[in-house]
Write a protein that holds these residues in place. Structure first.
Motif, short mmCIF file in Angstrom:
data_model
loop_
_atom_site.label_atom_id
_atom_site.label_comp_id
_atom_site.label_asym_id
_atom_site.label_seq_id
_atom_site.Cartn_x
_atom_site.Cartn_y
_atom_site.Cartn_z
N UNK A 153 -14.47 -4.07 -6.14
CA UNK A 153 -14.19 -3.52 -4.81
C UNK A 153 -12.71 -3.17 -4.78
N UNK A 154 -12.41 -1.87 -4.83
CA UNK A 154 -11.03 -1.39 -4.85
C UNK A 154 -10.80 -0.52 -3.63
N UNK A 155 -9.65 -0.71 -3.00
CA UNK A 155 -9.26 0.11 -1.85
C UNK A 155 -7.81 0.52 -1.99
N UNK A 156 -7.50 1.72 -1.54
CA UNK A 156 -6.13 2.16 -1.36
C UNK A 156 -6.11 2.85 0.00
N UNK A 157 -5.18 2.42 0.85
CA UNK A 157 -5.11 3.02 2.18
C UNK A 157 -3.70 2.86 2.74
N UNK A 158 -3.42 3.66 3.75
CA UNK A 158 -2.15 3.54 4.44
C UNK A 158 -2.42 2.99 5.84
N UNK A 159 -1.50 2.19 6.30
CA UNK A 159 -1.59 1.63 7.65
C UNK A 159 -0.36 2.08 8.44
#
Length: 196
Positions: A153-159
């Motif tokens: 389970x890999x995620x890349x995101x901006x907050x």
């Protein structure tokens, strides 16, 4: 055995002041023997602390041990809470995902890729402020039907304007999450940690 990595690189919200943080967790467990070993290392200003930190927690049946700063704790809630730390509390997961039709072998397991939309994400370590937002820029969810488990389970995101791990000030920037399940079926040798 699974590994979890969480990295943040950005600024304190509404300021040019940079901040970085990372956390890694290695967890070994034997469900039949009710034994778990958790090693967590943090760096940067992640969990409300400025200094780097690490701990080892072990649960053997009803007994829990926590080693932090070369001190062994066996009483109170802290050892049990640390030994029961799981990936869901660290990186979350998804409430709904659909098969994409892609197959692969990852971490020596036959897996299927699943797709999901950002509204299906559960991210317990991140709370959006009133004007906060999350923008998912990359994701992978690989599931093994044979093992009935998520293997990757890999995620890349901006907050934007978000609280991460209950830190005092909101931040904006990039978050990278990595979860890998490894060595399924291997029985780890889990014993009382050194120093206890």
């Amino acid at each position: 055995h699974y590994t979890v990595e969480l990295e943040f690189d950005g600024t304190f919200a509404g300021t040019p002041r940079p901040t970085r943080a990372s956390a890694t967790a290695d967890v070994w467990f034997n469900q039949l023997g009710t034994a778990r070993r958790v090693i967590v290392t943090t760096a940067g200003e992640l969990i409300g602390k400025r200094e780097d930190d690490s701990f080892e927690a072990v649960r053997l049946g009803p007994d829990s041990f926590l080693v932090r700063n070369n001190i062994c704790l066996t009483e109170g809630d802290d050892p049990q809470t640390a030994a029961n730390l799981d990936a869901g509390r660290l990186v979350g997961g998804v409430t709904r995902a659909l098969p994409s039709g892609h197959q692969a072998v990852i971490n020596d397991e036959q897996v299927w890729r699943y797709d999901f939309v950002p509204t299906d994400l559960t991210l317990p370590a991140i709370r959006l402020q009133e004007t906060g937002s999350i923008d998912l820029t990359g994701s992978e969810l690989w599931f093994s039907p044979e093992r009935n488990a998520a293997i990757r389970f890999y995620l890349t995101f901006t907050v934007e304007n978000s609280i991460i791990f209950d830190r005092q000030l909101p931040v904006s920037g990039q978050v990278i999450v990595r979860y890998d399940l490894l060595n399924i079926g291997d029985v780890p040798n889990i014993t009382v940690p050194f120093g206890c």
